[in-house]
Structures are given as C-alpha cells and as structure tokens.
Design an enzyme around this catalytic site. Structure first.
Site, PDB file in Angstrom:
ATOM      1  N   CYS A   1      31.626  45.704  28.168  1.00 52.33           N
ATOM      2  CA  CYS A   1      32.319  44.525  28.703  1.00 52.33           C
ATOM      3  C   CYS A   1      31.244  43.730  29.428  1.00 52.33           C
ATOM      4  O   CYS A   1      30.479  44.296  30.219  1.00 52.33           O
ATOM      5  CB  CYS A   1      33.428  44.921  29.669  1.00 52.33           C
ATOM      6  SG  CYS A   1      34.125  43.504  30.551  1.00 52.33           S
TER       7      CYS A   1
ATOM      8  N   CYS B   1      31.935  38.030  24.669  1.00 53.54           N
ATOM      9  CA  CYS B   1      33.064  38.766  25.243  1.00 53.54           C
ATOM     10  C   CYS B   1      33.437  39.863  24.242  1.00 53.54           C
ATOM     11  O   CYS B   1      33.703  39.564  23.066  1.00 53.54           O
ATOM     12  CB  CYS B   1      34.226  37.784  25.425  1.00 53.54           C
ATOM     13  SG  CYS B   1      35.770  38.540  25.942  1.00 53.54           S
TER      14      CYS B   1
HETATM   15  N1  DGL Z   1      34.057  40.010  29.606  1.00 54.97           N
HETATM   16  C1  DGL Z   1      35.073  40.399  28.686  1.00 54.97           C
HETATM   17  C2  DGL Z   1      34.558  41.478  27.731  1.00 54.97           C
HETATM   18  O1  DGL Z   1      33.369  41.581  27.484  1.00 54.97           O
HETATM   19  C3  DGL Z   1      36.370  40.880  29.235  1.00 54.97           C
HETATM   20  C4  DGL Z   1      36.893  40.341  30.471  1.00 54.97           C
HETATM   21  C5  DGL Z   1      38.370  40.133  30.405  1.00 54.97           C
HETATM   22  O2  DGL Z   1      39.157  41.082  30.490  1.00 54.97           O
HETATM   23  O3  DGL Z   1      38.733  38.968  30.253  1.00 54.97           O
HETATM   24  O4  DGL Z   1      35.354  42.207  27.183  1.00 54.97           O
END
Ligand code: DGL
Length: 271
Positions: A190, A71
């Site tokens: 993301c 993440c």
């Molecule tokens: N998947 C997460 C990232 O790579 C973000 C998603 C979220 O906002 O929780 O930043």
C-alpha cells in the site's frame, strides 16, 4: 504538455511520485489525489473501478498519455478492466499501468526462505492480486497477506509518528509472523505504508527485509520507457510538477509536504 499522470486515492501515491521523479526528473508530472473520497481500501470492486476510471479520464483530459495507478487498491481492482475494456474505446494509444506487477517481480531475488508477507488494504488482500501475480512469476513462493485497514487512516491523519500508531503496527506484524514464522521478506503493498517505515522497522523481526515499492516501480517505469520509445517520445520534458486534489487545496498542501519534504500548491477539481 504531456505529463506522466500519477493517481492515488489520497496521499499514498506521492511516495511513488517521489521515487519516480528522483530517477527521472526530466519529465513533466501531474499528480491526482482523490482525497475527498479516500480511503478506497474498504470500498467495493465496482466503486473503486468507477472512481479510478473517472480519475484516469481526467488525467487523459489534462494531456497525459501515460497514467500510473500509484495505488495498489486501484491496481488490484480497476487496472485490468480499464486496460482491457475502457482504454480501446477512449484512446487505444494511451497507456495505464499499475504497481503490483513490478513489485511482485522484485520479490524472487529478495526472499531466501521463499516465504513472503504482504501488508496491504483489505481490498488489495481480498482481491488476491499479489498472490496471483507472484504465483505467475515464482510458483514456489508462499505468500501470506495481512490487511491493515487502520494504517492508511494513521497516515492520512498525520499520526504515523504518534505513540498510538505503535499499537496498530505491532498488532499486524505479530499477526503476520504468527501466521507464518518463516517469512523473510515483507512487501509494503500500500503506497501509504512507507510513511510508517520507522515503526515497522522497530517491530519487524531481525533479518526480515521490508520492501517499500517506490524504487521497484520507478525502475520498472524507466525500463518500460526504454522499451516503448513511441510512448517515450510523446512525453514532454520540462521538469514540471502539478497537483490536483478533490479536497480543499490547503489541506492537501499541508499534508503533501510531509510526503515530499517540499511545499506544493494543489488545484481543486471535481471528478
Ligand atoms: N494507497 C492506496 C494503496 O496503495 C490505498 C489507500 C486507500 O485505502 O485509499 O492501496
């Protein structure tokens, strides 16, 4: 059992799990999605740090010696503090790795104009982590970050392929190329965004490279394990895959199948 732990606020980290597992299917993997508290992208530094630390502690408790923060938001807002402040007190032999550095490393060989764009959550963009990491390695590269808060919601709500998603994707692409028309490479910063790739490719100007992170993160992890044989020997290799979620497992199982193309059976946990 000592699986490789992979953590995300929700489903996005499954895009990272998928590419890592394609490259190294022999290891055991344990995925944790904090779906009940997603998204993290609009939360404060303190909250993302607290939630991420809880998840890391849980994955350690489950036997993980190595945890990947799959993440960007958690990598941007919690990784450094966990590595420097918490890990020595919990267990200095375990490791927590993020995904921003390996992504930043790849960009130097892809851009010719030396103008790069980053699409990410508001938290990641505000943290400036991509700009700082890229500047450390390639000080000549100019970086433009655009926050796309709606994109995670589109993916989490299985709307990535709906006609409504076109509006939000095109809007942010226009914003980026208005800010800097010289950009020739765009990082999807993301882990949810690869699910929007079809639409992103539809609106991105011709000749611009779109870079999902999975492949770079997977190669970087493989390289890390080659260089850190002590850690590599502590990981078990039975090819198993388990899923933990803080939401209802039925919902996780249904949505996760979209990311992975095969059925999964998650277990609910409380952090
Ligand atoms: N998947 C997460 C990232 O790579 C973000 C998603 C979220 O906002 O929780 O930043």
């Amino acid at each position: 059992m000592s699986p490789i732990g992979i953590f995300d606020s929700g489903y996005g980290g499954l895009t990272i799990l998928r590419t890592i597992r394609q490259l190294m299917p022999e290891y055991d993997y344990l995925y944790l999605g904090d779906n009940a508290r997603a998204p993290y992208g609009t939360r404060s530094f303190e909250v993302v740090y607290e939630f991420t630390l809880q998840a890391v502690r849980r994955l350690f408790h489950e036997g993980c010696q190595l945890v990947i923060l799959g993440c960007n938001t958690a990598s941007a807002k919690a990784l450094r503090t966990i590595q420097q402040h918490d890990l020595p007190g919990i267990d200095a032999t375990r490791r927590v790795l993020g995904i921003i550095r390996p992504t930043a490393e790849c960009i130097g060989t892809i851009t010719h104009t030396r103008h790069v764009g980053i699409f990410a959550t508001s938290g990641t963009i505000r943290s400036n982590t991509y700009n700082l990491e890229i500047a450390k390695i390639y000080p000549d590269i100019h970086v433009t970050g655009i926050a796309c808060p709606m994109w995670v919601s589109l993916v989490e709500n299985a709307e990535s392929h709906s006609p409504g998603a076109d509006y939000f994707v095109q809007q942010k692409i226009d914003e980026m190329f208005t800010a800097d028309p010289l950009i020739d490479a765009v990082i999807l910063g993301c882990t949810h965004y690869p699910l929007l790739l079809e639409k992103i490719n539809r609106y991105i100007p011709a000749g611009v490279s779109v870079i999902p992170q999975g492949e770079y993160v997977a190669n970087s992890l493989q390289d890390y394990l080659h260089r850190h044989t002590g850690m590599e020997h502590r990981l078990t290799r039975n090819g198993t895959l388990r899923f933990l979620t803080t939401e209802q497992p039925d919902q996780f199982n249904e949505n996760a199948a979209v990311f992975l193309d095969y059925p999964v059976q998650a277990t609910r946990i409380i952090l």
